[in-house]
Design a protein around this motif. Structure first.
Motif, PDB file in Angstrom:
ATOM      1  N   UNK A 128       0.733  -1.039  -0.121  1.00 22.96           N
ATOM      2  CA  UNK A 128      -0.022   0.010   0.073  1.00 22.96           C
ATOM      3  C   UNK A 128       0.830   1.107   0.058  1.00 22.96           C
ATOM      4  N   UNK A 129       0.475   2.180  -0.576  1.00 20.89           N
ATOM      5  CA  UNK A 129       1.125   3.531  -0.448  1.00 20.89           C
ATOM      6  C   UNK A 129       0.310   4.426   0.487  1.00 20.89           C
ATOM      7  N   UNK A 130       1.328   5.172   1.494  1.00 21.23           N
ATOM      8  CA  UNK A 130       0.943   5.975   2.370  1.00 21.23           C
ATOM      9  C   UNK A 130       1.131   7.462   2.200  1.00 21.23           C
ATOM     10  N   UNK A 131       0.127   8.097   2.378  1.00 24.47           N
ATOM     11  CA  UNK A 131       0.143   9.819   2.216  1.00 24.47           C
ATOM     12  C   UNK A 131       0.532  10.367   3.473  1.00 24.47           C
ATOM     13  N   UNK A 132       1.722  11.258   3.636  1.00 22.68           N
ATOM     14  CA  UNK A 132       1.761  12.122   4.684  1.00 22.68           C
ATOM     15  C   UNK A 132       1.723  13.622   4.502  1.00 22.68           C
ATOM     16  N   UNK A 146      -3.944   1.258  -5.216  1.00 24.81           N
ATOM     17  CA  UNK A 146      -3.354   1.442  -6.690  1.00 24.81           C
ATOM     18  C   UNK A 146      -2.552   2.650  -6.411  1.00 24.81           C
ATOM     19  N   UNK A 147      -2.834   3.973  -6.374  1.00 27.68           N
ATOM     20  CA  UNK A 147      -1.919   5.095  -6.558  1.00 27.68           C
ATOM     21  C   UNK A 147      -2.464   6.186  -5.966  1.00 27.68           C
ATOM     22  N   UNK A 148      -1.321   7.164  -5.805  1.00 28.12           N
ATOM     23  CA  UNK A 148      -1.565   8.528  -5.084  1.00 28.12           C
ATOM     24  C   UNK A 148      -1.501   9.268  -6.545  1.00 28.12           C
ATOM     25  N   UNK A 149      -2.191  10.300  -6.596  1.00 28.42           N
ATOM     26  CA  UNK A 149      -2.122  11.034  -7.943  1.00 28.42           C
ATOM     27  C   UNK A 149      -2.301  12.706  -7.482  1.00 28.42           C
ATOM     28  N   UNK A 150      -1.615  13.658  -8.152  1.00 35.04           N
ATOM     29  CA  UNK A 150      -1.624  15.048  -7.874  1.00 35.04           C
ATOM     30  C   UNK A 150      -1.987  15.392  -9.257  1.00 35.04           C
ATOM     31  N   UNK A 226      11.766   4.171  -0.893  1.00 33.30           N
ATOM     32  CA  UNK A 226      12.031   5.789  -0.774  1.00 33.30           C
ATOM     33  C   UNK A 226      10.894   6.383  -0.415  1.00 33.30           C
ATOM     34  N   UNK A 227      11.219   8.026   0.044  1.00 29.93           N
ATOM     35  CA  UNK A 227      10.096   8.810   0.457  1.00 29.93           C
ATOM     36  C   UNK A 227      10.127   9.826  -0.675  1.00 29.93           C
ATOM     37  N   UNK A 228       8.832   9.965  -1.481  1.00 32.74           N
ATOM     38  CA  UNK A 228       8.773  10.987  -2.495  1.00 32.74           C
ATOM     39  C   UNK A 228       8.048  12.096  -2.109  1.00 32.74           C
ATOM     40  N   UNK A 229       8.585  13.332  -2.310  1.00 27.96           N
ATOM     41  CA  UNK A 229       7.895  14.565  -1.687  1.00 27.96           C
ATOM     42  C   UNK A 229       7.541  15.436  -2.908  1.00 27.96           C
ATOM     43  N   UNK A 230       6.691  16.339  -2.560  1.00 28.17           N
ATOM     44  CA  UNK A 230       6.402  17.321  -3.910  1.00 28.17           C
ATOM     45  C   UNK A 230       6.138  18.883  -3.427  1.00 28.17           C
ATOM     46  N   UNK A 231       6.256  19.772  -4.317  1.00 23.01           N
ATOM     47  CA  UNK A 231       5.830  20.861  -4.183  1.00 23.01           C
ATOM     48  C   UNK A 231       5.124  21.200  -5.745  1.00 23.01           C
ATOM     49  N   UNK A 258       4.921  10.699  -0.068  1.00 24.75           N
ATOM     50  CA  UNK A 258       4.437   9.329  -0.119  1.00 24.75           C
ATOM     51  C   UNK A 258       5.503   8.475   0.555  1.00 24.75           C
ATOM     52  N   UNK A 259       5.089   7.271   0.857  1.00 23.84           N
ATOM     53  CA  UNK A 259       6.001   6.289   1.277  1.00 23.84           C
ATOM     54  C   UNK A 259       5.311   5.068   1.427  1.00 23.84           C
ATOM     55  N   UNK A 260       5.959   3.806   1.433  1.00 23.34           N
ATOM     56  CA  UNK A 260       5.147   2.371   1.562  1.00 23.34           C
ATOM     57  C   UNK A 260       4.572   2.321   2.930  1.00 23.34           C
ATOM     58  N   UNK A 261       3.218   1.843   3.096  1.00 21.57           N
ATOM     59  CA  UNK A 261       2.653   2.007   4.318  1.00 21.57           C
ATOM     60  C   UNK A 261       3.080   0.653   5.074  1.00 21.57           C
ATOM     61  N   UNK A 262       2.987   0.973   6.339  1.00 21.25           N
ATOM     62  CA  UNK A 262       3.487  -0.185   7.380  1.00 21.25           C
ATOM     63  C   UNK A 262       2.808  -1.214   7.196  1.00 21.25           C
TER      64      UNK A 262
END
Length: 291
Positions: A128-132, A146-150, A226-231, A258-262
């Motif tokens: 799962x993908x986790x949003x912080x 499935x996914x996180x999207x901007x 990985x941790x993926x961050x956005x601006x 976002x990162x992998x959920x625990x």
């Protein structure tokens, strides 16, 4: 044994399969609990209401052994949200259309339920993908299968998504949006935007731009460690972010990563079904209209 049911489509075509599942479980003296949405939809579709315990979310206190999702892939994604960190195994019965995730077909309901009760199945554990974020959004379900999207809003122009991997600058995507897909989601929204198909246990994420302004920008595979961050920048100060079928409007000041959920989603599979069969059947691989 205690089994939870979830579903949200109860049209005339689907009703016999819903009833088949309930009748089978009752004959086996299985204790049944149903989601609020399942209860509401069932009572609208059938003349005889169900007298089962109703739940809002799957919690350890509910002591459920399995959850059965009755519908298509969208229903299964909802079921994953209801289960969350409880990690209760989920059986997806496809009464919908595509069935990439809900792989049990209608004609195998009886056999599949028997195998479930006999514990003759395998567990397919999916990342799962986790949003912080510092915004008050998505409440208890800041994760997706499935996914996180901007994404840009409907009326706005192209946006710029500045993207960082583990704090290192990767790229600024000039596009309608950016998708970060799990391997499971690689056959969904990401695929429709030109992303690759990734096998379910590949331990990575796929970054796929949506209608990129620069044609040389291509999807990228990164480790799921990985941790993926956005601006985000754009002419409008409002943007959409989504986790599977859930979406929220945010402004450019919101911090997003976002990162992998625990925890994982545990999908029930049977010996007569496998991932490569699903790929060939659902994507019509090998189908040639000339033959």
């Amino acid at each position: 044994m205690k089994i939870a049911l979830h579903g949200n489509v109860f049209n005339e075509e689907v009703k016999p399969y819903i009833q088949e599942v309930i009748d089978f479980l009752q004959k086996q003296n299985i204790e049944i609990v149903i989601s609020i949405k399942f209860s509401d939809k069932y009572n609208e579709a059938f003349s005889q209401p169900l007298n089962f315990e109703v739940y809002r979310r799957i919690t350890p206190a509910l002591k459920v052994d399995y959850v059965i999702s009755l519908g298509g892939d969208g229903t299964l994604l909802e079921t994953v949200s209801l289960v969350g960190k409880a990690e209760t195994p989920i059986l997806g019965i496809n009464t919908g259309r595509l069935g990439f995730l809900a792989t049990t077909p209608r004609d195998l309901i009886g056999q599949s339920l028997k195998d479930l009760i006999d514990r003759n199945f395998k567990l397919d554990c999916r990342t799962l993908i986790k949003l912080e974020t510092d915004a008050d959004i998505f409440k208890q379900t800041r994760f997706a299968l499935n996914e996180f999207a901007i994404l840009k809003t409907d009326s706005s122009s192209m946006i710029t998504v500045h993207t960082y991997v583990d704090g290192e600058y990767l790229n600024s995507y000039w596009a309608d949006g950016l998708i970060v897909s799990t391997p499971t989601g690689s056959t969904g929204y990401s695929l429709s935007c030109g992303g690759p198909i990734v096998l379910p246990h590949s331990n990575n994420f796929v970054l796929t731009p949506v209608s990129a302004h620069n044609l040389n920008v291509r999807p990228l595979i990164v480790s799921d460690q990985s941790e993926i961050s956005f601006k985000i920048e754009g002419r409008s100060n409002k943007f959409l972010i989504s986790l599977d079928s859930k979406s929220e409007s945010v402004d450019s000041e919101v911090k997003l990563s976002v990162r992998k959920e625990d925890f994982q989603a545990k999908l029930i599979t049977f010996n007569h079904l496998n991932y490569f069969d699903t790929l060939r059947q659902k994507l019509n691989w090998g189908l040639d209209l000339r033959n």
